[in-house]
Scaffold this motif. Structure first.
Motif, PDB file in Angstrom:
ATOM      1  N   SER A  84       2.088  84.550  54.095  1.00 40.59           N
ATOM      2  CA  SER A  84       2.273  86.090  54.343  1.00 40.59           C
ATOM      3  C   SER A  84       1.604  86.993  53.583  1.00 40.59           C
ATOM      4  O   SER A  84       1.269  87.995  53.670  1.00 40.59           O
ATOM      5  CB  SER A  84       3.696  86.188  54.667  1.00 40.59           C
ATOM      6  N   GLY A  85       1.646  86.455  52.287  1.00 36.54           N
ATOM      7  CA  GLY A  85       1.201  87.430  51.102  1.00 36.54           C
ATOM      8  C   GLY A  85       2.497  88.218  50.746  1.00 36.54           C
ATOM      9  O   GLY A  85       2.214  89.055  49.799  1.00 36.54           O
ATOM     10  N   ALA A  86       3.432  88.176  51.063  1.00 35.95           N
ATOM     11  CA  ALA A  86       4.397  88.822  50.486  1.00 35.95           C
ATOM     12  C   ALA A  86       4.834  88.729  49.129  1.00 35.95           C
ATOM     13  O   ALA A  86       4.448  87.584  48.490  1.00 35.95           O
ATOM     14  CB  ALA A  86       5.967  88.551  51.349  1.00 35.95           C
ATOM     15  N   LYS A  87       5.282  89.774  48.278  1.00 39.11           N
ATOM     16  CA  LYS A  87       5.616  89.485  46.880  1.00 39.11           C
ATOM     17  C   LYS A  87       6.930  88.830  46.617  1.00 39.11           C
ATOM     18  O   LYS A  87       7.971  89.197  47.544  1.00 39.11           O
ATOM     19  CB  LYS A  87       5.711  90.899  46.321  1.00 39.11           C
ATOM     20  N   LEU A  88       6.722  87.771  46.037  1.00 32.08           N
ATOM     21  CA  LEU A  88       8.111  86.869  45.885  1.00 32.08           C
ATOM     22  C   LEU A  88       8.881  86.722  44.476  1.00 32.08           C
ATOM     23  O   LEU A  88       9.537  85.885  44.386  1.00 32.08           O
ATOM     24  CB  LEU A  88       7.506  85.436  46.569  1.00 32.08           C
ATOM     25  N   ASP A  89       8.547  87.585  43.748  1.00 34.63           N
ATOM     26  CA  ASP A  89       9.215  87.463  42.399  1.00 34.63           C
ATOM     27  C   ASP A  89      10.527  87.449  42.284  1.00 34.63           C
ATOM     28  O   ASP A  89      11.157  86.588  41.634  1.00 34.63           O
ATOM     29  CB  ASP A  89       8.785  88.922  41.589  1.00 34.63           C
ATOM     30  N   LYS A  90      11.336  88.165  43.161  1.00 39.23           N
ATOM     31  CA  LYS A  90      12.891  88.232  43.074  1.00 39.23           C
ATOM     32  C   LYS A  90      13.253  86.954  43.548  1.00 39.23           C
ATOM     33  O   LYS A  90      14.474  86.484  43.077  1.00 39.23           O
ATOM     34  CB  LYS A  90      13.299  89.329  43.876  1.00 39.23           C
ATOM     35  N   TYR A  91      12.586  86.359  44.343  1.00 35.15           N
ATOM     36  CA  TYR A  91      13.257  85.034  45.021  1.00 35.15           C
ATOM     37  C   TYR A  91      13.071  83.869  44.059  1.00 35.15           C
ATOM     38  O   TYR A  91      13.942  83.030  44.205  1.00 35.15           O
ATOM     39  CB  TYR A  91      12.418  84.927  46.497  1.00 35.15           C
ATOM     40  N   LEU A  92      11.915  83.709  43.339  1.00 35.67           N
ATOM     41  CA  LEU A  92      11.706  82.722  42.389  1.00 35.67           C
ATOM     42  C   LEU A  92      12.602  82.960  41.001  1.00 35.67           C
ATOM     43  O   LEU A  92      12.785  82.093  40.576  1.00 35.67           O
ATOM     44  CB  LEU A  92      10.144  82.295  42.261  1.00 35.67           C
ATOM     45  N   LYS A  93      12.799  84.054  40.831  1.00 42.19           N
ATOM     46  CA  LYS A  93      13.580  84.467  39.578  1.00 42.19           C
ATOM     47  C   LYS A  93      14.931  84.377  39.816  1.00 42.19           C
ATOM     48  O   LYS A  93      15.950  84.171  39.060  1.00 42.19           O
ATOM     49  CB  LYS A  93      13.402  86.200  39.332  1.00 42.19           C
ATOM     50  N   ALA A  94      15.474  84.219  41.147  1.00 46.45           N
ATOM     51  CA  ALA A  94      16.930  84.117  41.507  1.00 46.45           C
ATOM     52  C   ALA A  94      17.326  82.619  41.203  1.00 46.45           C
ATOM     53  O   ALA A  94      16.445  81.824  41.339  1.00 46.45           O
ATOM     54  CB  ALA A  94      17.138  84.252  42.931  1.00 46.45           C
ATOM     55  N   SER A  95      18.582  82.205  41.133  1.00 42.94           N
ATOM     56  CA  SER A  95      19.031  81.098  40.968  1.00 42.94           C
ATOM     57  C   SER A  95      18.835  80.186  42.069  1.00 42.94           C
ATOM     58  O   SER A  95      19.023  79.002  41.991  1.00 42.94           O
ATOM     59  CB  SER A  95      20.670  81.107  40.531  1.00 42.94           C
ATOM     60  N   GLY A  96      18.587  80.679  43.493  1.00 44.13           N
ATOM     61  CA  GLY A  96      18.526  79.840  44.688  1.00 44.13           C
ATOM     62  C   GLY A  96      17.953  80.930  45.685  1.00 44.13           C
ATOM     63  O   GLY A  96      18.081  82.245  45.704  1.00 44.13           O
ATOM     64  N   TYR A  97      17.473  80.452  46.919  1.00 46.54           N
ATOM     65  CA  TYR A  97      16.867  81.265  47.919  1.00 46.54           C
ATOM     66  C   TYR A  97      17.093  80.415  49.116  1.00 46.54           C
ATOM     67  O   TYR A  97      17.420  79.175  49.063  1.00 46.54           O
ATOM     68  CB  TYR A  97      15.415  81.721  47.675  1.00 46.54           C
ATOM     69  N   THR A  98      17.053  80.876  50.261  1.00 46.63           N
ATOM     70  CA  THR A  98      17.165  80.156  51.460  1.00 46.63           C
ATOM     71  C   THR A  98      15.986  80.445  52.400  1.00 46.63           C
ATOM     72  O   THR A  98      15.457  81.307  52.344  1.00 46.63           O
ATOM     73  CB  THR A  98      18.531  80.639  52.498  1.00 46.63           C
ATOM     74  N   LEU A  99      15.426  79.105  52.897  1.00 38.43           N
ATOM     75  CA  LEU A  99      14.329  78.923  53.800  1.00 38.43           C
ATOM     76  C   LEU A  99      14.908  78.969  55.073  1.00 38.43           C
ATOM     77  O   LEU A  99      15.914  78.277  55.471  1.00 38.43           O
ATOM     78  CB  LEU A  99      13.527  77.796  53.575  1.00 38.43           C
ATOM     79  N   THR A 100      14.651  79.751  56.005  1.00 35.84           N
ATOM     80  CA  THR A 100      14.898  79.958  57.437  1.00 35.84           C
ATOM     81  C   THR A 100      13.701  79.673  58.147  1.00 35.84           C
ATOM     82  O   THR A 100      12.474  80.447  58.106  1.00 35.84           O
ATOM     83  CB  THR A 100      15.479  81.155  57.688  1.00 35.84           C
ATOM     84  N   THR A 101      13.862  78.682  59.064  1.00 39.69           N
ATOM     85  CA  THR A 101      12.673  78.449  60.277  1.00 39.69           C
ATOM     86  C   THR A 101      12.771  79.050  61.555  1.00 39.69           C
ATOM     87  O   THR A 101      13.859  78.652  62.195  1.00 39.69           O
ATOM     88  CB  THR A 101      12.431  76.775  60.240  1.00 39.69           C
TER      89      THR A 101
END
Length: 180
Positions: free
Chosen positions: A136-153
């Motif tokens: 998508s080209g989204a800026k993802l800094d905060k997601y990879l800096k976090a302790s975890g994230y969720t993928l939703t399909t």
């Protein structure tokens, strides 16, 4: 005459100096750019009917501090994270392909309020066991800096699915950071 020769030398050296500076900056950026690969399994339930179907979210632990440390940086020095590639591969059952899918979008979030599209594909090509989604080209800094994230399909199914289908999602994130 000496002044003219001196000017010629300066005019010759300026482009040469700019070339070295540009090449040096590119080399520094390369040294500060690295990739983080991640693999998750996504399961489509066997009772899926035609239309938009819910797919169970996948929680991901990033271990980002460890990954940043291995690259001689840390989270507060990371200045740009983007998705470089996301590939889906059907792993079970072996005889299945992506013909059941019309479109697919994978989202990333750290909570309910910050969900953004990570990658998508529409239409999904037929006869394929492996597909590459478009980042998508989204800026993802905060997601990879976090302790975890969720993928939703979100999957739009064009034919009913009789049995569970497991897909492996291989993602590659491009990270640019300042050195320690």
């Amino acid at each position: 005459m000496a002044k003219a020769n001196h000017m010629k030398k300066i005019l010759f050296l300026i482009p040469l100096a700019l070339l070295f500076l540009t090449a040096g900056c590119e080399k520094i950026d390369q040294l500060l750019t690295f990739y983080i690969d991640d693999t998750q399994n996504i399961k489509v339930a066997g009772n899926a009917v035609v239309g938009l179907i819910p797919v169970a979210p996948v929680a991901v632990t990033t271990r980002s501090e460890e990954r940043f440390k291995n690259e001689d940086t840390r989270a507060d020095l990371v200045k740009d994270v983007s998705l470089n590639k996301l590939t889906l591969t059907i792993t079970d059952p072996n005889n299945e392909n992506f013909d059941f899918l019309e479109s697919v979008t994978i989202y990333i979030s750290t909570d309910q309020s910050d969900r953004v599209a990570l990658a998508s594909l529409s239409p999904v090509p037929t006869g394929q066991k492996v597909i590459d989604l478009k980042p998508s080209g989204a800026k993802l800094d905060k997601y990879l800096k976090a302790s975890g994230y969720t993928l939703t399909t979100e999957a739009r199914v064009k034919r009913a699915v009789a049995q569970d289908i497991t897909m492996r999602a291989d993602s590659r994130f491009k990270v640019t950071a300042d050195p320690l």
